[in-house]
Design a protein around this motif. Structure first.
Motif, mmCIF file in Angstrom:
data_model
loop_
_atom_site.group_PDB
_atom_site.id
_atom_site.type_symbol
_atom_site.label_atom_id
_atom_site.label_comp_id
_atom_site.label_asym_id
_atom_site.label_seq_id
_atom_site.Cartn_x
_atom_site.Cartn_y
_atom_site.Cartn_z
ATOM 1 N N ASP A 119 0.850 -1.194 0.000
ATOM 2 C CA ASP A 119 0.000 0.000 0.000
ATOM 3 C C ASP A 119 0.885 1.242 0.000
ATOM 4 O OD1 ASP A 119 -2.405 1.359 -0.065
ATOM 5 O OD2 ASP A 119 -2.569 1.495 2.100
ATOM 6 N N TRP A 120 0.489 2.228 -0.797
ATOM 7 C CA TRP A 120 1.231 3.492 -0.921
ATOM 8 C C TRP A 120 0.341 4.592 -0.372
ATOM 9 C CZ3 TRP A 120 4.807 4.057 -5.720
ATOM 10 C CH2 TRP A 120 5.774 5.031 -5.462
ATOM 11 N N GLY A 121 0.722 5.171 0.752
ATOM 12 C CA GLY A 121 -0.101 6.158 1.427
ATOM 13 C C GLY A 121 0.021 7.543 0.835
ATOM 14 N N SER A 122 -0.887 8.424 1.254
ATOM 15 C CA SER A 122 -0.862 9.810 0.795
ATOM 16 C C SER A 122 0.338 10.571 1.339
ATOM 17 C CB SER A 122 -2.154 10.516 1.219
ATOM 18 O OG SER A 122 -2.315 10.487 2.627
ATOM 19 N N ASN A 123 1.042 10.009 2.316
ATOM 20 C CA ASN A 123 2.280 10.606 2.828
ATOM 21 C C ASN A 123 3.491 10.233 1.990
ATOM 22 O OD1 ASN A 123 2.310 7.913 3.485
ATOM 23 N ND2 ASN A 123 2.799 8.212 5.653
ATOM 24 N N ASN A 124 3.268 9.560 0.848
ATOM 25 C CA ASN A 124 4.321 9.139 -0.083
ATOM 26 C C ASN A 124 5.248 8.097 0.530
ATOM 27 O OD1 ASN A 124 5.358 9.156 -2.660
ATOM 28 N ND2 ASN A 124 6.723 10.892 -2.331
ATOM 29 N N VAL A 125 4.701 7.281 1.418
ATOM 30 C CA VAL A 125 5.457 6.192 2.033
ATOM 31 C C VAL A 125 4.854 4.871 1.576
ATOM 32 C CG1 VAL A 125 6.156 5.083 4.194
ATOM 33 C CG2 VAL A 125 6.109 7.581 4.025
ATOM 34 N N ALA A 385 0.292 -0.748 -6.468
ATOM 35 C CA ALA A 385 0.015 0.445 -5.665
ATOM 36 C C ALA A 385 0.507 1.660 -6.428
ATOM 37 C CB ALA A 385 0.690 0.365 -4.297
ATOM 38 N N GLY A 386 -0.328 2.701 -6.493
ATOM 39 C CA GLY A 386 0.034 3.908 -7.224
ATOM 40 C C GLY A 386 0.556 4.994 -6.313
ATOM 41 N N SER A 387 1.518 5.759 -6.817
ATOM 42 C CA SER A 387 2.056 6.883 -6.068
ATOM 43 C C SER A 387 0.992 7.958 -5.896
ATOM 44 C CB SER A 387 3.269 7.466 -6.786
ATOM 45 O OG SER A 387 3.604 8.736 -6.289
ATOM 46 N N PRO A 388 0.936 8.612 -4.728
ATOM 47 C CA PRO A 388 -0.024 9.709 -4.560
ATOM 48 C C PRO A 388 0.286 10.892 -5.466
ATOM 49 C CG PRO A 388 1.493 9.625 -2.701
ATOM 50 C CD PRO A 388 1.736 8.387 -3.508
ATOM 51 N N LEU A 389 1.516 10.998 -5.964
ATOM 52 C CA LEU A 389 1.883 12.067 -6.884
ATOM 53 C C LEU A 389 1.438 11.765 -8.300
ATOM 54 C CD1 LEU A 389 5.510 12.773 -5.616
ATOM 55 C CD2 LEU A 389 3.389 13.891 -4.931
ATOM 56 N N GLY A 390 1.115 10.506 -8.577
ATOM 57 C CA GLY A 390 0.677 10.111 -9.900
ATOM 58 C C GLY A 390 1.831 9.749 -10.810
ATOM 59 N N GLY A 391 1.550 8.847 -11.768
ATOM 60 C CA GLY A 391 2.535 8.521 -12.792
ATOM 61 C C GLY A 391 3.508 7.435 -12.443
ATOM 62 N N VAL A 392 3.606 7.004 -11.178
ATOM 63 C CA VAL A 392 4.543 5.975 -10.760
ATOM 64 C C VAL A 392 3.758 4.855 -10.096
ATOM 65 C CG1 VAL A 392 6.617 5.452 -9.423
ATOM 66 C CG2 VAL A 392 6.307 7.724 -10.415
ATOM 67 N N VAL A 393 4.102 3.625 -10.425
ATOM 68 C CA VAL A 393 3.392 2.454 -9.909
ATOM 69 C C VAL A 393 4.404 1.498 -9.303
ATOM 70 C CG1 VAL A 393 2.068 0.414 -10.551
ATOM 71 C CG2 VAL A 393 1.447 2.625 -11.485
ATOM 72 N N ALA A 394 4.035 0.931 -8.145
ATOM 73 C CA ALA A 394 4.827 -0.103 -7.503
ATOM 74 C C ALA A 394 4.126 -1.435 -7.706
ATOM 75 C CB ALA A 394 5.003 0.181 -6.014
ATOM 76 N N ALA A 398 5.816 -12.442 -6.599
ATOM 77 C CA ALA A 398 6.279 -13.596 -5.834
ATOM 78 C C ALA A 398 7.776 -13.843 -5.991
ATOM 79 C CB ALA A 398 5.498 -14.840 -6.271
ATOM 80 N N ASP A 399 8.429 -13.117 -6.902
ATOM 81 C CA ASP A 399 9.881 -13.252 -7.036
ATOM 82 C C ASP A 399 10.636 -12.435 -5.991
ATOM 83 O OD1 ASP A 399 9.414 -10.696 -7.897
ATOM 84 O OD2 ASP A 399 10.046 -11.028 -9.961
ATOM 85 N N GLU A 400 9.901 -11.933 -4.974
ATOM 86 C CA GLU A 400 10.462 -11.174 -3.853
ATOM 87 C C GLU A 400 11.101 -9.866 -4.301
ATOM 88 O OE1 GLU A 400 12.998 -14.139 -1.927
ATOM 89 O OE2 GLU A 400 11.427 -14.381 -0.407
ATOM 90 N N THR A 401 10.486 -9.216 -5.273
ATOM 91 C CA THR A 401 10.926 -7.891 -5.694
ATOM 92 C C THR A 401 9.722 -6.965 -5.777
ATOM 93 O OG1 THR A 401 10.696 -8.322 -8.072
ATOM 94 C CG2 THR A 401 12.834 -8.819 -7.056
ATOM 95 N N VAL A 402 9.973 -5.690 -5.507
ATOM 96 C CA VAL A 402 9.004 -4.627 -5.724
ATOM 97 C C VAL A 402 9.632 -3.672 -6.728
ATOM 98 C CG1 VAL A 402 7.740 -2.708 -4.699
ATOM 99 C CG2 VAL A 402 7.991 -4.845 -3.427
ATOM 100 N N ARG A 403 8.974 -3.509 -7.866
ATOM 101 C CA ARG A 403 9.506 -2.675 -8.939
ATOM 102 C C ARG A 403 8.709 -1.383 -9.030
ATOM 103 N NH1 ARG A 403 12.523 -5.548 -13.163
ATOM 104 N NH2 ARG A 403 13.116 -7.567 -12.287
#
Length: 432
Positions: A119-125, A385-394, A398-403
């Motif tokens: 989860d990507w919060g509105s605090n950009n964390v 999960a999308g960035s609160p700033l927009g344009g960036v997605v996390a 299951a390969d144990e990576t977050v891109r």
């Protein structure tokens, strides 16, 4: 007797202002032939077009030879080359990067499609739930923090930021639910009930009301401001509820997807029975999916539009009118739909998939044409999960990576600054 009015001075001729005159133009205007042809023939269309372009660009549509006042200064303009054809300016093409801007290597990320661990919060964390801890990654300053839960609670099954990001809701395998202050890491509130089924999904209706979906199919609203936190019960699912989403524009409708292949739409304003004042009935029950439904999301620009995606035996993305429950469209995505995410500013939908390609697919709505496909994960992509700033997605897999990847190079008012900000993150991989 002299008049008090000032007398107007009359001159017998005009004196041209020679310094304001263009002598080259004057010579050209006096010596050029007249427009009509002497033999009576008409000018060709190309000659007429050339003369018009000449008048516009070089002669500036001037008609006078003499000047009687100082000419105003005109800004210099770039003139087209006459030996090159005049072409309309090409529209800047959109280019979606195929490579992620950053890769976070996460050890202990569980391969379970019913869990919600990103989860990507509105605090950009960005919060990432692991088997025995929660990692917080601050996108603004690239700092990380570890929230270590109490022992003997089992693996983390779900995490969700509150709308104001004052607390992070964390659910555990032993059915406990904790609200954690991210600044201190302390539990500020929660519930402990060993008789309840484990929590699979969470959705905040407000900063104090949390909707909880459990493994046994129950969906409950809790208000943590009250001693009796239980508000109401949503009766509909028969098996685990792995997806909960409140509508973003109004917060009136709740969508839930589950193990029972069902999607329910609930209306918070629908009146309840006097005999069961704390039990809500579904507004629409959708049973057209043929596999587990975890991918559910509301369109941010159309309050009555819901998208849902089916699992490994379904492969379909479906769109629903929540007013009458009608299916607006159904698209076969070709593989398991693990998660989906609407773009905040455009009519586009991002979906994540499983075998065989484990890709992210960006769709244009309502045409449902594929805008782009991005690969890179070696296992199914469990969460988005999308960035609160927009344009960036996390994307967590299951390969144990977050891109973390850009949906486009141009997505803010100042794209260069935003792109440089993400490119200046340094090297491409971090290990927590």
């Amino acid at each position: 007797m002299s008049s008090s009015r000032s007398r107007r001075v009359e001159y017998d001729r005009f004196i041209p202002f020679r310094s304001a005159m263009d002598m080259d133009y004057a010579r050209f205007a006096l010596t050029r032939p007249s427009r009509p042809q002497r033999d009576g023939s008409r000018e060709s269309p190309s000659s007429v077009a050339y003369q018009k372009l000449l008048d516009d660009c070089i002669l500036k549509n001037r008609s006078r030879i003499l000047a009687f006042k100082t000419a105003p200064e005109a800004p210099a303009s770039k003139l087209p080359q006459f030996d090159e054809p005049i072409r309309p300016q090409k529209k800047q093409q959109r280019r979606i990067p195929k490579e992620p801007e950053r890769v976070l290597v996460i050890r202990g990320l569980l391969d379970d499609n019913v869990l919600n661990l990103l989860d990507w919060g509105s605090n950009n964390v960005l919060a990432i739930g692991l088997e025995d801890a929660v990692y917080l990654w601050d996108a603004a300053n690239e700092s990380t923090k570890l929230l270590q839960p109490a022992e003997d609670r089992g693996p983390i099954t779900c995490i969700r930021w509150s709308p104001d990001c004052a607390v992070l809701a964390v659910a555990y395998g032993n059915s406990d639910l904790a609200l954690i202050d991210p600044a201190t890491g302390h539990v500020v509130d929660g519930m402990e009930d060993e008789n309840q089924a484990p929590v699979l999904s969470l959705a905040w209706r407000s900063n104090s009301i949390l909707t909880v979906g459990r493994f046994d199919g129950t969906v409950v609203d809790y208000d943590f401001r009250k001693d009796d936190m239980f508000i109401c019960f949503y009766n509909g699912h028969r098996r685990g509820v792995c997806s909960l989403k409140w509508s973003g524009l109004s917060g009136r409708y709740l969508a839930s997807g589950g193990h029972d292949k069902l999607v329910h739409i609930w209306d918070a304003c629908m009146p309840v029975s006097r005999h069961r004042p704390r039990q809500r009935q579904w507004l629409h029950r959708i049973s057209s999916h043929t596999s587990i439904v975890k991918a559910v999301d509301w369109c941010p620009t159309r309050s009555n539009l819901l998208a849902s995606g089916g699992g490994c035996n379904d492969h379909c993305v479906k769109f629903w009118n929540t007013i009458n429950g009608a299916c607006l469209n159904s698209i076969d995505a070709g593989s398991e739909v693990c998660a989906l995410l609407w773009d905040k500013n455009k009519s586009e939908l991002l979906t994540s998939h499983g075998s065989p390609n484990n890709q992210l697919t960006l769709w244009n709505y309502p045409s449902m044409t594929r805008v782009a496909e991005v690969s890179g994960h070696s296992s199914r992509v469990l969460s988005l999960a999308g960035s609160p700033l927009g344009g960036v997605v996390a994307s967590a897999a299951a390969d144990e990576t977050v891109r973390l990847g850009l949906l486009q190079h141009r997505y803010t008012s100042d794209p260069k600054i935003e792109l440089e900000k993400w490119c200046q993150m340094g090297y491409n991989a971090d290990t927590f």
